[in-house]
Scaffold this motif. Structure first.
Motif, PDB file in Angstrom:
ATOM      1  N   THR A   1      -8.529  14.245   8.517  1.00 50.91           N
ATOM      2  CA  THR A   1      -8.174  12.435   9.080  1.00 50.91           C
ATOM      3  C   THR A   1      -7.980  10.888  10.364  1.00 50.91           C
ATOM      4  N   ASP A   2      -8.463  10.646   9.585  1.00 51.08           N
ATOM      5  CA  ASP A   2      -9.387   9.501  10.785  1.00 51.08           C
ATOM      6  C   ASP A   2     -10.090   9.807  11.933  1.00 51.08           C
ATOM      7  N   ARG A   3     -10.984  10.902  12.007  1.00 46.85           N
ATOM      8  CA  ARG A   3     -11.631  11.806  12.752  1.00 46.85           C
ATOM      9  C   ARG A   3     -13.060  11.215  12.475  1.00 46.85           C
ATOM     10  N   ARG A   4     -13.868  11.208  12.007  1.00 46.13           N
ATOM     11  CA  ARG A   4     -15.232  11.083  11.555  1.00 46.13           C
ATOM     12  C   ARG A   4     -15.829  10.516  11.985  1.00 46.13           C
ATOM     13  N   ASP A   5     -15.592   9.249  12.832  1.00 44.62           N
ATOM     14  CA  ASP A   5     -16.280   9.142  14.190  1.00 44.62           C
ATOM     15  C   ASP A   5     -16.645   9.845  15.401  1.00 44.62           C
TER      16      ASP A   5
ATOM     17  N   PHE B   1     -18.252  19.548   5.912  1.00 46.80           N
ATOM     18  CA  PHE B   1     -18.262  18.824   7.011  1.00 46.80           C
ATOM     19  C   PHE B   1     -19.602  18.011   7.808  1.00 46.80           C
ATOM     20  N   GLU B   2     -20.983  19.356   7.921  1.00 47.34           N
ATOM     21  CA  GLU B   2     -22.410  18.104   7.742  1.00 47.34           C
ATOM     22  C   GLU B   2     -21.849  16.888   7.293  1.00 47.34           C
ATOM     23  N   ARG B   3     -22.476  17.264   5.732  1.00 48.84           N
ATOM     24  CA  ARG B   3     -22.068  15.738   4.828  1.00 48.84           C
ATOM     25  C   ARG B   3     -21.233  14.988   4.875  1.00 48.84           C
ATOM     26  N   TRP B   4     -20.345  15.448   5.221  1.00 51.66           N
ATOM     27  CA  TRP B   4     -19.155  14.429   5.729  1.00 51.66           C
ATOM     28  C   TRP B   4     -19.390  13.611   6.866  1.00 51.66           C
ATOM     29  N   ILE B   5     -19.981  13.774   8.175  1.00 56.70           N
ATOM     30  CA  ILE B   5     -20.631  13.457   9.296  1.00 56.70           C
ATOM     31  C   ILE B   5     -21.839  12.740   8.620  1.00 56.70           C
ATOM     32  N   ALA B   6     -22.575  12.909   7.903  1.00 57.48           N
ATOM     33  CA  ALA B   6     -23.631  12.395   8.003  1.00 57.48           C
ATOM     34  C   ALA B   6     -23.627  10.569   8.054  1.00 57.48           C
ATOM     35  N   ALA B   7     -24.366   9.822   8.520  1.00 52.17           N
ATOM     36  CA  ALA B   7     -24.121   8.684   8.835  1.00 52.17           C
ATOM     37  C   ALA B   7     -23.978   7.606   7.208  1.00 52.17           C
ATOM     38  N   ALA B   8     -24.277   8.034   6.132  1.00 51.33           N
ATOM     39  CA  ALA B   8     -24.686   7.193   4.963  1.00 51.33           C
ATOM     40  C   ALA B   8     -23.379   7.333   4.236  1.00 51.33           C
TER      41      ALA B   8
ATOM     42  N   THR C   1     -14.819  11.738   1.324  1.00 48.83           N
ATOM     43  CA  THR C   1     -13.579  12.034   1.672  1.00 48.83           C
ATOM     44  C   THR C   1     -14.417  13.503   2.041  1.00 48.83           C
ATOM     45  N   LEU C   2     -13.771  13.566   3.670  1.00 51.00           N
ATOM     46  CA  LEU C   2     -13.738  15.367   3.522  1.00 51.00           C
ATOM     47  C   LEU C   2     -13.853  16.541   2.621  1.00 51.00           C
TER      48      LEU C   2
ATOM     49  N   HIS D   1     -13.144  16.104  -0.261  1.00 52.75           N
ATOM     50  CA  HIS D   1     -13.736  15.682  -2.281  1.00 52.75           C
ATOM     51  C   HIS D   1     -14.978  16.319  -1.736  1.00 52.75           C
ATOM     52  N   LEU D   2     -15.498  16.399  -0.602  1.00 56.42           N
ATOM     53  CA  LEU D   2     -17.515  16.819  -0.019  1.00 56.42           C
ATOM     54  C   LEU D   2     -17.153  18.367   0.786  1.00 56.42           C
ATOM     55  N   LEU D   3     -15.983  18.936   0.238  1.00 55.06           N
ATOM     56  CA  LEU D   3     -15.737  20.542   0.048  1.00 55.06           C
ATOM     57  C   LEU D   3     -15.654  20.773  -0.535  1.00 55.06           C
ATOM     58  N   ARG D   4     -15.065  20.266  -1.110  1.00 50.30           N
ATOM     59  CA  ARG D   4     -14.473  20.611  -3.013  1.00 50.30           C
ATOM     60  C   ARG D   4     -15.992  20.758  -3.427  1.00 50.30           C
ATOM     61  N   ASP D   5     -16.622  20.073  -3.449  1.00 53.16           N
ATOM     62  CA  ASP D   5     -18.257  19.580  -4.008  1.00 53.16           C
ATOM     63  C   ASP D   5     -18.466  21.211  -3.393  1.00 53.16           C
ATOM     64  N   SER D   6     -18.789  21.533  -2.158  1.00 53.40           N
ATOM     65  CA  SER D   6     -19.107  22.338  -1.554  1.00 53.40           C
ATOM     66  C   SER D   6     -19.526  23.793  -2.351  1.00 53.40           C
TER      67      SER D   6
END
Length: 188
Positions: free
Chosen positions: A95-99, A158-165, A169-170, A172-177
């Motif tokens: 949480t709050d650590r994407r950058d 995780f790799e999808r989450w850190i993509a620039a565009a 949320t992480l 959401h992306l983990l559940r999707d994966s």
């Protein structure tokens, strides 16, 4: 900042990541990291064994969090659904650590030694998760397969989450994966 100020560990981590991003991992020294953080080399070594560990501090805690959450899922939960409990728990740690995660990932990708260390971290995580699944009564090879799949889901999400565009949320992306993995496994 004065040397006496709190948060030395975080200041060192921020300074290291900034310097690795600016100059490269191999070109950055511990003295430069400590200097950027306004601290001494001795203080650096009180917090980190070496300059590589700045990027991997917290790995053991993340592994433990994932495995503990999987082990603590309700007993009737299927193995892949127990992994989701673990993935949800792990996502909270970011949480709050994407950058920070984006910068860290870029530094790791740019250095073979760091990529190797990242793979070791993921393998260790898979082993811990497999152990948690075995404790839940999941037999081999299913426990190992599910654990490796869980780590792959984490890595891809995780790799999808850190993509620039990416704006989702992480969790959401983990559940999707994980849903995509289930679809592939069932022929969908």
């Amino acid at each position: 900042m004065g040397r006496w100020e709190p948060n030395a560990r975080e200041r060192l981590a921020t300074a290291a990541l900034d310097l690795y991003s600016e100059r490269g991992y191999e070109q950055t020294t511990v003295a430069e990291i400590a200097g950027r953080a306004g601290l001494t080399e001795r203080t650096f070594y009180r917090h980190y064994a070496d300059k590589r560990e700045v990027l991997f501090a917290g790995s053991a805690e993340l592994q433990e969090l994932f495995a503990r959450a999987v082990a603590g899922a309700p007993q009737a939960t299927a193995p892949l659904d127990a992994l989701l409990v673990g993935l949800d728990a792990v996502s909270e740690a970011f949480t709050d650590r994407r950058d920070f995660a984006r910068k860290r990932h870029a530094v790791i990708l740019a250095n073979p030694e760091l990529r190797e260390r990242e793979l070791i971290k993921l393998a260790s995580m898979a082993a811990a998760i497999a152990g948690a699944l075995r404790e839940r009564g999941v037999a081999e090879p299913a426990a190992g397969l599910a654990a490796e799949a869980g780590v792959a889901v984490f890595k891809i999400g995780f790799e999808r989450w850190i993509a620039a565009a990416e704006r989702r949320t992480l969790p959401h992306l983990l559940r999707d994966s994980l849903d995509e993995l289930k679809a592939v496994a069932t022929g969908g």
